[in-house]
Write a protein that holds these residues in place. Structure first.
Motif, PDB file in Angstrom:
ATOM      1  N   THR A 124       0.840  -1.191   0.000  1.00  0.00           N
ATOM      2  CA  THR A 124       0.000   0.000   0.000  1.00  0.00           C
ATOM      3  C   THR A 124       0.879   1.245   0.000  1.00  0.00           C
ATOM      4  O   THR A 124       2.077   1.186   0.288  1.00  0.00           O
ATOM      5  CB  THR A 124      -0.942   0.040   1.218  1.00  0.00           C
ATOM      6  N   GLY A 167     -17.049   1.422   1.457  1.00  0.00           N
ATOM      7  CA  GLY A 167     -15.623   1.262   1.184  1.00  0.00           C
ATOM      8  C   GLY A 167     -14.764   2.118   2.094  1.00  0.00           C
ATOM      9  O   GLY A 167     -13.681   1.695   2.520  1.00  0.00           O
ATOM     10  N   CYS A 171     -11.849   0.581   4.413  1.00  0.00           N
ATOM     11  CA  CYS A 171     -10.468   1.046   4.271  1.00  0.00           C
ATOM     12  C   CYS A 171      -9.950   1.660   5.563  1.00  0.00           C
ATOM     13  O   CYS A 171      -8.773   1.511   5.910  1.00  0.00           O
ATOM     14  CB  CYS A 171     -10.372   2.061   3.124  1.00  0.00           C
ATOM     15  N   TRP A 172     -10.817   2.350   6.295  1.00  0.00           N
ATOM     16  CA  TRP A 172     -10.402   2.940   7.568  1.00  0.00           C
ATOM     17  C   TRP A 172     -10.075   1.860   8.589  1.00  0.00           C
ATOM     18  O   TRP A 172      -9.105   1.975   9.342  1.00  0.00           O
ATOM     19  CB  TRP A 172     -11.486   3.862   8.097  1.00  0.00           C
ATOM     20  N   TRP A 175      -6.808  -0.248   6.758  1.00  0.00           N
ATOM     21  CA  TRP A 175      -5.580   0.474   6.407  1.00  0.00           C
ATOM     22  C   TRP A 175      -5.679   1.919   6.890  1.00  0.00           C
ATOM     23  O   TRP A 175      -5.719   2.846   6.076  1.00  0.00           O
ATOM     24  CB  TRP A 175      -5.377   0.467   4.890  1.00  0.00           C
ATOM     25  N   GLU A 178      -3.044   4.183   5.562  1.00  0.00           N
ATOM     26  CA  GLU A 178      -3.072   4.275   4.100  1.00  0.00           C
ATOM     27  C   GLU A 178      -4.496   4.523   3.607  1.00  0.00           C
ATOM     28  O   GLU A 178      -4.839   4.183   2.473  1.00  0.00           O
ATOM     29  CB  GLU A 178      -2.516   2.983   3.482  1.00  0.00           C
ATOM     30  N   PHE A 179      -5.334   5.102   4.451  1.00  0.00           N
ATOM     31  CA  PHE A 179      -6.763   5.238   4.164  1.00  0.00           C
ATOM     32  C   PHE A 179      -7.027   5.973   2.854  1.00  0.00           C
ATOM     33  O   PHE A 179      -7.799   5.518   2.006  1.00  0.00           O
ATOM     34  CB  PHE A 179      -7.463   5.965   5.314  1.00  0.00           C
ATOM     35  N   THR A 182      -6.022   3.854  -0.358  1.00  0.00           N
ATOM     36  CA  THR A 182      -6.855   2.671  -0.595  1.00  0.00           C
ATOM     37  C   THR A 182      -8.292   3.061  -0.926  1.00  0.00           C
ATOM     38  O   THR A 182      -8.926   2.462  -1.798  1.00  0.00           O
ATOM     39  CB  THR A 182      -6.832   1.733   0.621  1.00  0.00           C
ATOM     40  N   TRP A 183      -8.817   4.087  -0.246  1.00  0.00           N
ATOM     41  CA  TRP A 183     -10.198   4.482  -0.515  1.00  0.00           C
ATOM     42  C   TRP A 183     -10.341   5.108  -1.892  1.00  0.00           C
ATOM     43  O   TRP A 183     -11.325   4.853  -2.603  1.00  0.00           O
ATOM     44  CB  TRP A 183     -10.709   5.453   0.550  1.00  0.00           C
ATOM     45  N   LEU A 186     -10.481   2.317  -4.371  1.00  0.00           N
ATOM     46  CA  LEU A 186     -11.781   1.657  -4.339  1.00  0.00           C
ATOM     47  C   LEU A 186     -12.859   2.529  -4.974  1.00  0.00           C
ATOM     48  O   LEU A 186     -13.705   2.046  -5.740  1.00  0.00           O
ATOM     49  CB  LEU A 186     -12.166   1.322  -2.898  1.00  0.00           C
TER      50      LEU A 186
END
Length: 214
Positions: A124, A167, A171-172, A175, A178-179, A182-183, A186
């Protein structure tokens, strides 16, 4: 998604292609900003592929990624929903446009006054900015973007809002550091829902008040 440069390149190219199809299929000028969202998000993934190739760090690609992810999307999504919505729905969405505008202004100021650094963490990517009141800004960002989709009054946009809202929670939880990366990945994948929205066809015209055939 954000798992590698190759994954970002493949996802970015695919989502950008969907964005081109959405823009080409748009019939109403008011739908164009929202129809172009997959195009923007696909390009965003391509930018992150460049960040992967650089090994993270600072630089033009890192800053461009942050500008798109934070102030631009905070304003673009609610404003795009407002432009595409019917008059009644616009009244509901207007406060979220104002919230998105205010959030975008604070985020843009933060990016202009603080360095942005990307860090590769396993599979990530994390972006370190050091924004003040970060949790409050993230809350305003999510309420403005997800909330506008949920209040749009259009079924497919509501579905998109549900997908990206769920999502964000996932993600929260998985990750947190890395929110954002990644969000955004998505959300880019979920934005293909907009292709069906663009192809929904024109709304039926209401019958004149004097027409009693039905």
């Amino acid at each position: 998604m954000c798992w590698s440069a190759t994954a970002d390149l493949v996802a970015g190219a695919a989502i950008t292609s969907v964005g081109v199809a959405c823009v080409a299929g748009t019939l109403r000028a008011g739908d164009l900003p929202l129809a172009a969202l997959p195009l923007l998000l696909g390009a965003h993934q391509l930018v992150e592929a460049q960040v992967w190739h650089m090994g993270g760090g600072t630089g033009a690609a890192t800053l461009a990624w942050a500008v798109i992810a934070l102030p631009l999307l905070a304003l673009w999504v609610p404003a795009g929903v407002w432009c595409a919505s019917a008059r009644r729905a616009r009244r509901r969405v207007t406060p979220l446009v104002l919230l998105g505008t205010a959030t975008a202004a604070f985020l843009a100021y933060g990016l202009a006054t603080r360095p942005v650094r990307a860090e590769i963490r396993g599979h990530t990517m994390a972006y370190v900015i050091g924004l003040p009141h970060a949790q409050l800004l993230v809350a305003g960002y999510l309420v403005a973007t997800v909330g506008a989709l949920l209040l749009s009054g259009e079924r497919r946009l509501t579905v998109l809002g549900i997908l990206v809202g769920a999502g964000a929670l996932v993600c929260w939880l998985l990750w947190r550091l890395e929110f954002v990366s990644t969000w955004c990945a998505l959300a880019a994948l979920c934005s293909v829902v907009l292709y069906g929205w663009v192809r929904r066809g024109p709304a039926p015209r209401p019958l004149p008040a004097w027409d009693t055939r039905y």
